[in-house]
Scaffold this motif. Structure first.
Motif, short mmCIF file in Angstrom:
data_model
loop_
_atom_site.label_atom_id
_atom_site.label_comp_id
_atom_site.label_asym_id
_atom_site.label_seq_id
_atom_site.Cartn_x
_atom_site.Cartn_y
_atom_site.Cartn_z
N ASP A 102 0.83 -1.21 0.00
CA ASP A 102 0.00 0.00 0.00
C ASP A 102 0.87 1.26 0.00
O ASP A 102 0.57 2.24 -0.70
CB ASP A 102 -0.92 0.02 1.22
N HIS A 127 2.56 1.71 -3.49
CA HIS A 127 1.60 2.21 -4.49
C HIS A 127 1.31 3.70 -4.26
O HIS A 127 1.20 4.47 -5.23
CB HIS A 127 0.32 1.39 -4.44
N ALA A 128 1.18 4.10 -3.00
CA ALA A 128 0.92 5.51 -2.71
C ALA A 128 2.10 6.38 -3.15
O ALA A 128 1.92 7.49 -3.67
CB ALA A 128 0.65 5.70 -1.23
N CYS A 129 3.31 5.88 -2.95
CA CYS A 129 4.51 6.63 -3.36
C CYS A 129 4.58 6.75 -4.88
O CYS A 129 4.94 7.81 -5.41
CB CYS A 129 5.76 5.95 -2.83
N ARG A 149 2.03 6.69 -6.95
CA ARG A 149 0.97 7.62 -7.36
C ARG A 149 1.41 9.06 -7.17
O ARG A 149 1.21 9.91 -8.04
CB ARG A 149 -0.31 7.37 -6.55
N ALA A 150 1.99 9.34 -6.02
CA ALA A 150 2.40 10.71 -5.71
C ALA A 150 3.45 11.21 -6.71
O ALA A 150 3.49 12.40 -7.03
CB ALA A 150 2.94 10.79 -4.29
N SER A 166 -4.10 10.77 6.39
CA SER A 166 -4.17 9.67 5.44
C SER A 166 -2.78 9.28 4.95
O SER A 166 -1.81 10.05 5.03
CB SER A 166 -5.02 10.07 4.24
N LEU A 167 -2.68 8.07 4.41
CA LEU A 167 -1.43 7.61 3.81
C LEU A 167 -1.01 8.53 2.67
O LEU A 167 0.17 8.90 2.57
CB LEU A 167 -1.60 6.17 3.31
N ASP A 168 -1.95 8.91 1.81
CA ASP A 168 -1.59 9.77 0.68
C ASP A 168 -1.04 11.11 1.14
O ASP A 168 -0.07 11.62 0.58
CB ASP A 168 -2.81 9.99 -0.23
N VAL A 220 2.49 10.59 2.50
CA VAL A 220 3.44 10.42 1.41
C VAL A 220 3.74 11.76 0.75
O VAL A 220 4.90 12.06 0.43
CB VAL A 220 2.89 9.41 0.39
#
Length: 333
Positions: A228, A231-233, A235-236, A294-296, A299
């Motif tokens: 997770d 994937h967030a990294c 995306r950012a 949040s994680l997003d 990040v």
């Protein structure tokens, strides 16, 4: 006016605690040597060496405080402070660490888990960090009994983090998005990762301390799979390139270290005795008001800090230098 004393305040978390308190309109004093940096604007710095237990009386006199926040890692500092100031503080918070626990292979373990033996010397070496923190906790309990909040912090992330442990990944995906190369990740990405954002932690330390919260709390957010986070990294960073995976055995054979240190893959832990190092219960802190962004967002914050530090800088705290990573990918292929 509410008066807060931060024992520290010139380093990362201490500075964040001071900033949160100042933003809330509180009067903030920081006692520190001042060698780690400056205090936030608006805070009053009192310079002093905590190796000398007389520093508190000499520099602070008999002042009373609504809240004392101590970030000590050395038993002599934690003990000297609480003996000198314990009777002058309405509330006391000691920032400890999840490293105090004796075992790290029990997913979801809470604050009742067994701890390491307390260090019986005044100063802890880096290898004795956990035992030293146990001794700091004991020193606070010996004076304040149950009337203190002991915060066992997990992996702290966010702007100001120079450990590279979390920030490596948003930084690496951003760098790969720029240079067009691949990113090396562990094949096993189902293992859990857990952290607490420095600003969330600092805010809670101040609010919970002033609210009279006591006891022991693990300060860590929900545990999520490493996949997770990666994937967030990606995306950012708007990364659309190649991801190369490597097994635990391949990484170990190549001399890649786990979790931290030079030539490591941060957050990757293959050792079964440490499989739950980032998988502890944070329920007690949640009940006491600790919330997590949040994680997003976490990040994005880490990515901005990585950009400020330089994406292609040498990795000293944790991670692989970019050239080493690309060479390792070639060998693994």
């Amino acid at each position: 006016m509410t008066r807060i004393l931060v024992l520290g305040g010139t380093s990362w978390l201490g500075g964040a605690v001071a900033r949160v308190a100042l933003h809330a309109g509180l009067e903030v004093t920081c006692l520190a040597r001042g060698s780690s940096g400056s205090v936030p604007e608006g805070a009053h710095l009192v310079r002093g060496d905590r190796d000398d237990e007389g520093v508190y009386a000499a520099q602070l006199g008999s002042s009373d405080w609504d809240l004392v926040v101590d970030l000590a890692r050395q038993p002599i500092h934690a003990g000297g402070a609480v003996r000198a100031l314990g009777d002058h503080a309405g509330a006391w918070v000691l920032v400890s660490s999840a490293s105090v626990y004796a075992r790290h292979d029990e997913p979801g373990a809470d604050e009742s888990a067994e701890t390491l033996p307390a260090l019986d010397t005044a100063f802890a070496t880096p290898e004795e960090y956990g035992e030293g923190k146990v001794a700091c906790e004991g020193a606070v309990r010996s004076v304040r009994s149950g009337d203190a909040l002991i915060v066992r912090a997990g992996l702290i992330v966010g702007a100001g983090d120079r450990s590279d442990r979390f920030g490596y990944w948003p930084g690496r995906f951003a760098l790969a998005a720029q240079d067009g190369g691949p990113v090396l990740v562990p094949e096993r990405r189902d293992r859990h990762v857990q952290w607490v954002h420095v600003d969330d932690l600092a805010t809670w330390i101040v609010t919970a301390g002033l609210a009279g919260v006591t006891g022991v709390c693990n300060a860590a957010g929900p545990a999520v799979p490493l996949d997770d986070v990666l994937h967030a990294c990606a995306r950012a960073a708007a990364f659309t390139g190649e991801i190369v995976t490597a097994s635990d055995e391949a990484l170990q054979s190549a001399g890649v270290e786990e979790f931290m240190g030079q030539h490591s893959l941060p957050l990757w832990i293959a050792d079964p005795e440490w499989c739950a190092f980032m998988d502890r219960s944070g329920a007690a802190a949640g009940r006491a008001g600790l919330t997590h962004r949040s994680l997003d967002q976490t990040v994005r914050d880490a990515a901005a800090w990585e950009e400020e530090l330089g994406l292609d800088r040498p990795r000293r705290g944790a991670g692989l230098d970019r050239a080493d990573e690309l060479a390792l990918i070639d060998r693994l292929r």
